[in-house]
Write a protein that holds these residues in place. Structure first.
Motif, PDB file in Angstrom:
ATOM      1  N   ALA B  90       0.823  -1.207   0.000  1.00  0.00           N
ATOM      2  CA  ALA B  90       0.000   0.000   0.000  1.00  0.00           C
ATOM      3  C   ALA B  90       0.858   1.259   0.000  1.00  0.00           C
ATOM      4  O   ALA B  90       0.775   2.104   0.871  1.00  0.00           O
ATOM      5  N   ILE B  91       1.731   1.334  -0.998  1.00  0.00           N
ATOM      6  CA  ILE B  91       2.648   2.470  -1.093  1.00  0.00           C
ATOM      7  C   ILE B  91       2.526   3.107  -2.464  1.00  0.00           C
ATOM      8  O   ILE B  91       2.266   2.444  -3.448  1.00  0.00           O
ATOM      9  N   ASN B  92       2.683   4.419  -2.499  1.00  0.00           N
ATOM     10  CA  ASN B  92       2.638   5.169  -3.748  1.00  0.00           C
ATOM     11  C   ASN B  92       4.042   5.567  -4.172  1.00  0.00           C
ATOM     12  O   ASN B  92       4.717   6.294  -3.461  1.00  0.00           O
ATOM     13  N   ARG B  99       5.200  11.651   2.645  1.00  0.00           N
ATOM     14  CA  ARG B  99       3.803  11.675   2.218  1.00  0.00           C
ATOM     15  C   ARG B  99       3.206  10.268   2.232  1.00  0.00           C
ATOM     16  O   ARG B  99       2.023  10.084   2.507  1.00  0.00           O
ATOM     17  N   PHE B 102       2.536   9.210   6.048  1.00  0.00           N
ATOM     18  CA  PHE B 102       1.357   9.805   6.681  1.00  0.00           C
ATOM     19  C   PHE B 102       0.106   9.739   5.804  1.00  0.00           C
ATOM     20  O   PHE B 102      -0.887  10.364   6.122  1.00  0.00           O
ATOM     21  N   MET B 103       0.163   8.988   4.715  1.00  0.00           N
ATOM     22  CA  MET B 103      -0.964   8.950   3.788  1.00  0.00           C
ATOM     23  C   MET B 103      -2.272   8.626   4.504  1.00  0.00           C
ATOM     24  O   MET B 103      -2.382   7.606   5.170  1.00  0.00           O
ATOM     25  N   GLY B 104      -3.249   9.505   4.356  1.00  0.00           N
ATOM     26  CA  GLY B 104      -4.551   9.282   4.975  1.00  0.00           C
ATOM     27  C   GLY B 104      -4.614   9.662   6.449  1.00  0.00           C
ATOM     28  O   GLY B 104      -5.687   9.733   7.029  1.00  0.00           O
ATOM     29  N   ARG B 105      -3.439   9.906   7.075  1.00  0.00           N
ATOM     30  CA  ARG B 105      -3.420  10.260   8.498  1.00  0.00           C
ATOM     31  C   ARG B 105      -2.456  11.423   8.729  1.00  0.00           C
ATOM     32  O   ARG B 105      -1.646  11.418   9.650  1.00  0.00           O
ATOM     33  N   GLU B 106      -2.524  12.387   7.828  1.00  0.00           N
ATOM     34  CA  GLU B 106      -1.590  13.511   7.853  1.00  0.00           C
ATOM     35  C   GLU B 106      -1.738  14.326   9.125  1.00  0.00           C
ATOM     36  O   GLU B 106      -2.818  14.414   9.706  1.00  0.00           O
ATOM     37  N   LYS B 108      -2.162  17.752  10.716  1.00  0.00           N
ATOM     38  CA  LYS B 108      -2.677  18.993  10.172  1.00  0.00           C
ATOM     39  C   LYS B 108      -2.526  20.139  11.158  1.00  0.00           C
ATOM     40  O   LYS B 108      -2.686  19.957  12.351  1.00  0.00           O
ATOM     41  N   LEU B 114      -0.471  21.079   6.086  1.00  0.00           N
ATOM     42  CA  LEU B 114       0.357  19.981   6.562  1.00  0.00           C
ATOM     43  C   LEU B 114       1.497  20.525   7.412  1.00  0.00           C
ATOM     44  O   LEU B 114       2.130  21.507   7.057  1.00  0.00           O
ATOM     45  N   ARG B 156       5.524   2.623   9.514  1.00  0.00           N
ATOM     46  CA  ARG B 156       4.250   3.328   9.467  1.00  0.00           C
ATOM     47  C   ARG B 156       3.211   2.615  10.342  1.00  0.00           C
ATOM     48  O   ARG B 156       2.514   3.249  11.140  1.00  0.00           O
TER      49      ARG B 156
END
Lengths: 370, 256
Positions: B90-92, B99, B102-106, B108, B114, B156
């Motif tokens: 599940a990595i981009n 990024r 923290f994807m989806g759980r940034e 703020k 960010l 993560r």
């Protein structure tokens, strides 16, 4: 730690090298070349007071819709309905201004005409986005359907209500409505005032020649600025990139992929509406062919600006450079009468192809050649 | 021995007429590596997907710290402290390390901005803790090796509160050296003492190297279990091939 420091195999770079590797460097270079070439070929006419205003007007038009198209492309989708949405929004506003609000609710103020139109276009953007994410069909085909559908609705509505496919001779709302004025009036007058005070910007009688830029210049700056901020600095920006790169990975980490996409289809619809509103209130006209082919220009500019066709990568700054480049060349024929206007399309085709190859190289470099 | 963090009792999962899991028991302790071994089709994937909240069990119970739980979605499982690192991670690739982390759980700030510097620092520090000193967390994941990507996904999961870390064949698609890197990472996570690891693998050597406890599955059943010391090499090979005697296989092969 044999595996500890593989990252050290990446070379240390100077700031200048980093700058050269930025994805915008290609579109920036092309832009600079075009500006210089155009200034020389038109003997400075394209950047005199009026030339600059006219160039900025078309650049801002392209810039507004290309920003929407680029952000949507970064999330991995296309919108071919942008041009028809422009036609639809322009028709809707002009028609309300001429024939009054729907269901006999009386005369339309520019503000009411704009807000009702925006509500409709945002709803259409939502509908397009929802069809795309729920059906899982390619956005290419879904938005192609809306390209025909909306253009058809625009023309039919014109003929049914207006008996003609164009509206002209609307009163100049800029005189009476502040709202029409911020969409269709002049902005940054101080720029031309200072130019005049410095001894330039003179017409033949020696008076101040140009009063200001078209308001769409301001709206382009606002839209591009907000898009830049959101993409690079906010959580939603991270979601947009993540959605376009690998949808399933994004979803597995809790990114609301569908909401992101639907929201961006609404954003392109918003950009198309702003394009149309600036046009309607500037010229006080509308016709059924407005915005024709604009979806393709928007996508071309996004790609020239370094946006990846496959999603996950792109920059608003690059799109700004792309819009300036394409806008200047589109307008060049007015300043250099000797050239045939169709060369514009030859040029656009050539840099589009070059940009696609350049973008592919950038993608390979980032992903390590996969 | 302390109480198991995660306990599974008589877990049955049927898909229509097909029984994927026919009563599996499992106990996972914090600070231990629990190897889940078995041939293809043994039910390993179904078991971890059930633990990760992707499937709901047909029968049987999952206990976390002694309390029965039921997961209706992957979100429920991850809230309960079960972090799953799937094979595709599940990595981009085009996004930076931070990024992705923290994807989806940034994190703020006000206005949804960010907190990038803070996020860079956390991503760097968390990966350093389990073995990779990544000098530039703003570089794209596409530039990382397969082993490093594993480390990113593991770091993560731990940072976002995993108490049970499920690693789905983390070494299977890697080269030798990177496999060792992942095993080192597993050891480092184990050394923290507070995280239970479920390590799914086909590789007997790897499980010997890092495993504390083994569970062998075949055709949806537990066919053997024990600690590293209890299970001998012969026994291990027999259980890994689904309970068939290696001797029988040799004879069969010889007969051809």
């Amino acid at each position: 730690m044999a595996d500890g420091n593989e990252s050290d195999r990446l070379q240390e770079e100077t700031t200048f090298q980093r700058l050269l590797r930025r994805p915008e460097i290609g579109s920036f270079t092309v832009m600079v070349v075009i500006i210089i070439a155009l200034a020389i070929a038109s003997e400075g006419k394209s950047f005199n007071a009026l030339g600059l205003k006219n160039n900025v007007a078309i650049i801002a038009q392209y810039g507004i819709i290309a920003t929407g198209a680029a952000v949507l492309m970064i999330s991995g989708e296309f919108d071919l309905s942008i041009g028809s949405m422009i036609g639809f929004a322009g028709m809707s506003m002009a028609m309300m201004l001429k024939w009054g609000l729907p269901f006999g609710m009386g005369e339309a103020s520019p503000f009411a005409a704009f807000i009702i139109t925006l509500a409709m276009t945002l709803a259409l953007g939502w509908l397009i986005g929802t069809v795309v994410v729920r059906s899982g069909l390619s956005s290419f085909i879904v938005t192609l359907a809306f390209l025909f559908f909306l253009r058809g609705v625009t023309e039919v509505s014109f003929r049914l209500i207006n008996k003609s496919t164009q509206i002209s001779g609307l009163p100049d709302y800029k005189e009476t409505s502040w709202f029409a004025n911020i969409l269709g009036g002049d902005v940054f007058g101080w720029f031309y005032d200072i130019w005049f005070m410095l001894g330039g910007n003179l017409n033949r009688r020696g008076e101040q020649w140009v009063e200001g830029f078209d308001a769409r210049f301001l709206w382009w700056i606002v839209i591009a600025g907000v898009a830049y901020f959101i993409l690079s600095r906010t959580q939603i920006g991270n979601w947009i990139y993540a959605t376009g790169d690998n949808k399933e990975a994004a979803r597995a980490n809790g990114v609301p992929v569908n909401r992101v996409k639907i929201g961006l289809f609404m954003f392109t619809a918003f950009c198309a509406t702003m394009f149309a509103a600036c046009q309607v209130f500037d010229t006080n006209t509308s016709d059924a062919a407005k915005g024709n082919l604009m979806e393709l220009f928007a996508i071309a500019i996004a790609v020239v600006g370094g946006t990846l066709m496959t999603g996950g990568f792109g920059s608003v700054i690059g799109v700004v450079f792309g819009a300036i480049t394409v806008g200047l060349v589109a307008n060049a024929v007015f300043f250099i009468p000797a050239i045939d206007g169709a060369w514009f399309r030859v040029f656009l085709g050539a840099i589009l192809l070059a940009a696609v190859f350049a973008n592919e190289r950038i993608r390979k470099r980032i992903t390590g050649g996969i | 021995m302390a109480e198991p963090y995660l306990r599974v009792e008589g877990l049955v999962k049927r898909f229509g007429p097909f029984t994927a899991l026919g009563g599996v028991d499992l106990e996972v302790y914090p600070g231990e590596v629990h190897c889940l071994l078995g041939d293809n089709g043994a039910g390993k994937s179904t078991l971890i997907k059930t633990l990760a909240g992707v499937h709901e069990p047909t029968e049987g119970t999952i206990y976390i710290e002694g309390k029965p739980v039921s997961f209706r979605s992957p979100r429920d499982a991850s809230d309960a402290g079960i972090g799953t690192v799937y094979q595709d991670l599940a990595i981009n690739q085009l996004l930076s390390v931070t990024r992705n982390f923290f994807m989806g759980r940034e994190l703020k700030g006000p206005l949804g901005t960010l907190r990038m510097d803070e996020m860079n620092k956390i991503a760097h520090d968390e990966m350093l803790k389990i073995g990779i000193d990544f000098s530039d967390p703003t570089q794209a994941v596409g530039t990382m090796s397969g082993g490093q990507r594993q480390t990113l996904a593991i770091a993560r999961a731990i940072y976002f509160g995993a108490k049970v870390l499920i690693l789905d064949e983390p070494t299977s698609a890697l080269g030798q050296k990177q496999q060792m890197g992942v095993l080192k990472t597993i050891k480092k996570v184990r050394a923290r003492g507070d995280i239970a690891i479920i390590f799914i693998t086909h590789n007997e050597i790897h499980s010997r190297l890092v495993g504390d406890r083994f569970t062998f599955l075949a055709l949806g059943q537990t066919i053997g279990a024990g600690t590293n010391a209890e299970i001998g090499d012969e026994e291990m090979r027999r259980l890994m091939s689904g309970g068939a005697e290696m001797g029988d296989l040799k004879e069969e092969l010889a007969a051809i």
